[in-house]
Design an enzyme around this catalytic site. Structure first.
Site, PDB file in Angstrom:
ATOM      1  N   GLU A   1     -75.148 -39.096  15.283  1.00 45.20           N
ATOM      2  CA  GLU A   1     -74.768 -38.495  14.000  1.00 45.20           C
ATOM      3  C   GLU A   1     -73.508 -37.676  14.222  1.00 45.20           C
ATOM      4  OE1 GLU A   1     -79.412 -37.518  12.739  1.00 45.20           O
ATOM      5  OE2 GLU A   1     -78.146 -36.019  13.705  1.00 45.20           O
TER       6      GLU A   1
ATOM      7  N   PRO B   1     -68.736 -30.105  20.066  1.00 46.80           N
ATOM      8  CA  PRO B   1     -68.545 -31.514  20.419  1.00 46.80           C
ATOM      9  C   PRO B   1     -69.830 -32.330  20.464  1.00 46.80           C
ATOM     10  CG  PRO B   1     -68.206 -30.112  22.337  1.00 46.80           C
ATOM     11  CD  PRO B   1     -68.308 -29.197  21.145  1.00 46.80           C
ATOM     12  N   GLY B   2     -70.980 -31.671  20.464  1.00 44.76           N
ATOM     13  CA  GLY B   2     -72.240 -32.404  20.444  1.00 44.76           C
ATOM     14  C   GLY B   2     -72.479 -33.139  19.144  1.00 44.76           C
TER      15      GLY B   2
ATOM     16  N   ARG C   1     -69.947 -15.709   5.330  1.00 44.76           N
ATOM     17  CA  ARG C   1     -69.962 -17.137   5.636  1.00 44.76           C
ATOM     18  C   ARG C   1     -71.290 -17.719   5.171  1.00 44.76           C
ATOM     19  NH1 ARG C   1     -65.221 -19.680   6.605  1.00 44.76           N
ATOM     20  NH2 ARG C   1     -64.149 -18.930   8.469  1.00 44.76           N
TER      21      ARG C   1
ATOM     22  N   GLU D   1     -62.031 -17.346  -1.906  1.00 47.74           N
ATOM     23  CA  GLU D   1     -62.074 -16.581  -0.661  1.00 47.74           C
ATOM     24  C   GLU D   1     -62.143 -15.091  -0.980  1.00 47.74           C
ATOM     25  OE1 GLU D   1     -59.710 -18.688   3.000  1.00 47.74           O
ATOM     26  OE2 GLU D   1     -58.478 -17.752   1.462  1.00 47.74           O
TER      27      GLU D   1
ATOM     28  N   GLU E   1     -64.569 -31.450  14.918  1.00 45.82           N
ATOM     29  CA  GLU E   1     -63.639 -30.373  14.563  1.00 45.82           C
ATOM     30  C   GLU E   1     -62.879 -29.879  15.794  1.00 45.82           C
ATOM     31  OE1 GLU E   1     -63.423 -26.072  12.253  1.00 45.82           O
ATOM     32  OE2 GLU E   1     -65.094 -26.451  13.599  1.00 45.82           O
TER      33      GLU E   1
ATOM     34  N   GLU F   1     -52.049 -19.747   6.921  1.00 49.29           N
ATOM     35  CA  GLU F   1     -53.310 -18.996   6.897  1.00 49.29           C
ATOM     36  C   GLU F   1     -53.113 -17.525   7.269  1.00 49.29           C
ATOM     37  OE1 GLU F   1     -56.179 -19.811   5.738  1.00 49.29           O
ATOM     38  OE2 GLU F   1     -56.001 -21.972   5.498  1.00 49.29           O
TER      39      GLU F   1
ATOM     40  N   GLU G   1     -54.213 -14.857   4.438  1.00 54.57           N
ATOM     41  CA  GLU G   1     -55.371 -14.000   4.675  1.00 54.57           C
ATOM     42  C   GLU G   1     -55.007 -12.559   5.021  1.00 54.57           C
ATOM     43  OE1 GLU G   1     -58.138 -15.883   7.348  1.00 54.57           O
ATOM     44  OE2 GLU G   1     -58.610 -17.438   5.879  1.00 54.57           O
TER      45      GLU G   1
ATOM     46  N   ALA H   1     -57.942 -17.843   9.974  1.00 57.35           N
ATOM     47  CA  ALA H   1     -58.129 -19.256  10.305  1.00 57.35           C
ATOM     48  C   ALA H   1     -58.291 -20.068   9.044  1.00 57.35           C
ATOM     49  CB  ALA H   1     -59.362 -19.428  11.187  1.00 57.35           C
TER      50      ALA H   1
END
Lengths: 179, 179
Positions: free
Chosen positions: B38, B114-115, B64, B140, B119, B92, B96, B76
């Protein structure tokens, strides 16, 4: 800061997977408007950076399908349901490298991608390492490498570490060695 | 290490979202068996750690939704289609915090998870900062804080940083200040 700025008005589970689920939340923003938030729900993970008595740091190199490349990482793995993070740390270190740690210290709990995922990774420094035999799972294919602190310092400068948890963990190890 | 150890036999797009897509790949393992992977497909992101001439590091605190908590992060954002990473960094930082950077240096490109996700985040150190007015996007809501290096050092020890890119970036800044 205890106020939740984006309460969920409604949500649906878009995908119910093996490693993660995906939820779509309709939220209320602080200005009263509604917005959507896509969230990957992940059980959390654990990673372990260790150093042997003779100054070697065990790393694992493995192909990561998500990134379509081989990455050099510290031993790590997903938390199993009901498993304490420190137990996952002991288990993954043993499975992937064969080492058993006499001592484990948590140095950080970090969100890997807070913009879209709730994955929280607990990072440990392991010491008093005892050699043993790795016991990887059926669908894991990895090779263990042992790097010195000097090799790691050079690797950081050359951007050899492309995995965020690994870059943070080895940097912490270096900072401690220098202090 | 150029061999792809897990070629895709078939794949389907499970979810086509705004921030990411989800793909389910059937892959062939090195031992010839088939397995599922996946994968969250993400456009990549950029983060910027900067220091003003008087030694302050601008940080943003924001709620978040994925983590259901407020996090303290370096500026970011997601890369837009066709946008160079360094342009995202400039944009950014300005949006921001209001700052414009006279100089930007890429210190790392890191996979955040990475699993399960592709990204990749490019992390920059910004210098020669000029003050300006933030221009946040409509959905935001964030507050800017300016921390000294000493406050950051103490924060790292107290695990105040719960975002991985931020922990790595401020640690790099500290390591450079000490060298």
């Amino acid at each position: 800061m205890a106020v939740n700025h984006e309460p969920t008005l409604s949500k649906q589970t878009i995908y119910d997977g093996k490693i993660f689920n995906v939820e779509l939340h309709e939220v209320e923003l602080p200005d009263g408007n509604a917005s959507k938030r896509e969230v990957v729900k992940h059980p959390g993970a654990v990673a372990v950076v260790g150093m042997t008595d003779d100054g070697k740091i065990p790393l694992v190199r493995q192909f990561r399908k998500a990134t379509e490349e081989f990455l050099l990482e510290i031993p790590a793995g997903k938390r199993e349901a009901g498993e304490e993070a420190i137990s996952t740390a002991v288990r993954e270190l043993k499975e992937e490298t064969g080492y058993t740690a006499g001592h484990l210290e948590e140095i950080a709990q970090l969100y890997t991608s807070p913009g879209f995922a709730n994955e929280l990774i607990s990072i440990y420094i392991a010491s008093d390492l005892q050699v043993g035999v790795p016991q990887t799972e059926a669908d894991e294919f990895l090779t263990v490498e042992e790097w010195t602190l000097e090799e790691i310092r050079a690797g950081l400068n050359k951007q050899s570490f492309r995995d965020a948890k690994t870059a943070f963990a080895v940097q912490t190890l270096l900072a401690r060695a220098n202090s």
